[in-house]
Design an enzyme around this catalytic site. Sequence first.
Site, short mmCIF file in Angstrom:
data_model
loop_
_atom_site.label_atom_id
_atom_site.label_comp_id
_atom_site.label_asym_id
_atom_site.label_seq_id
_atom_site.Cartn_x
_atom_site.Cartn_y
_atom_site.Cartn_z
N ASP A 41 -0.56 10.08 2.58
CA ASP A 41 -0.37 9.26 1.38
C ASP A 41 -0.86 7.83 1.59
OD1 ASP A 41 0.72 11.44 0.17
OD2 ASP A 41 2.72 10.60 -0.12
N TRP A 77 -2.47 11.62 -9.45
CA TRP A 77 -2.24 11.26 -8.06
C TRP A 77 -2.22 12.49 -7.15
CZ3 TRP A 77 -1.52 6.26 -6.15
CH2 TRP A 77 -1.41 5.25 -7.12
N TYR A 121 7.43 6.20 -6.29
CA TYR A 121 6.68 6.12 -5.04
C TYR A 121 6.04 4.75 -4.88
CZ TYR A 121 6.96 11.21 -5.56
OH TYR A 121 7.41 12.49 -5.72
#
Length: 245
Positions: free
Chosen positions: A38, A56, A178
Amino acid sequence: MSSKPILLGISGPSSCGKTTLARLLTRIFPHSSILHADDFYFPDSQIPMRGDLQDWDCAEAIDVKRLVAALKRLKTGESVEAVHDGVASTEIPEEEVKGVKTAIDEKAIERLQNDVADWEKNLKSERKDWARSPLVIIDGFLLFGDSVREIRDELDIKILLRSTYEDSKQRREARSGYNTHEGYWEDPPGYFDQIVWPNYVKNHEFLFQGSDVQGPVNEAASESVGIEVVPGMGQKTLWETLKYV
């Protein structure tokens, strides 16, 4: 004996426990570290759009070229910190994640640590030239699909966790959001069904019979790319999964 680093990839559906498992493994295996895929997202402004939603969860959201370069550098012995090239990680530090340190009984962790120590001791007695290889664990939602085969090809060990649609959706929608390189992302309503799950299916259906990601594993397909699919459909306890891996 060479002490070339071993790259272990752990992937699976969103919110299936990849990072939790990776962090537990670093407590069990000496000289291990984690590289979070990530951290290789493109900047927020470069995330591709699907209709009116940012996507994403597709390969195009990840700077694959930079991630592959980082994996190659890890193989030469560079550290996880070095291959970040000064870019801060977006992962929440382990000490700030509620429940991670108590997810598994401490005595159980110690038993596994002792098992590894005994295994290494036996190897050293049998092979005088044996040397421990550093272990780098790469966790990410998309490491094994054909759309990122450049990443897949750099990994020495590949483990895919599983989860049902229902469990994945419940866990994903329970998350508040996030950290990103430029801010913070919160899934808009319907995001899991429109973006997250379809992307997971698209990139992993080749590993399952009838392209059903909730069905039996296509053993020929998984063996052809060296992917070990954890049994249990995500219903195993964290302890059972940890022991299996």
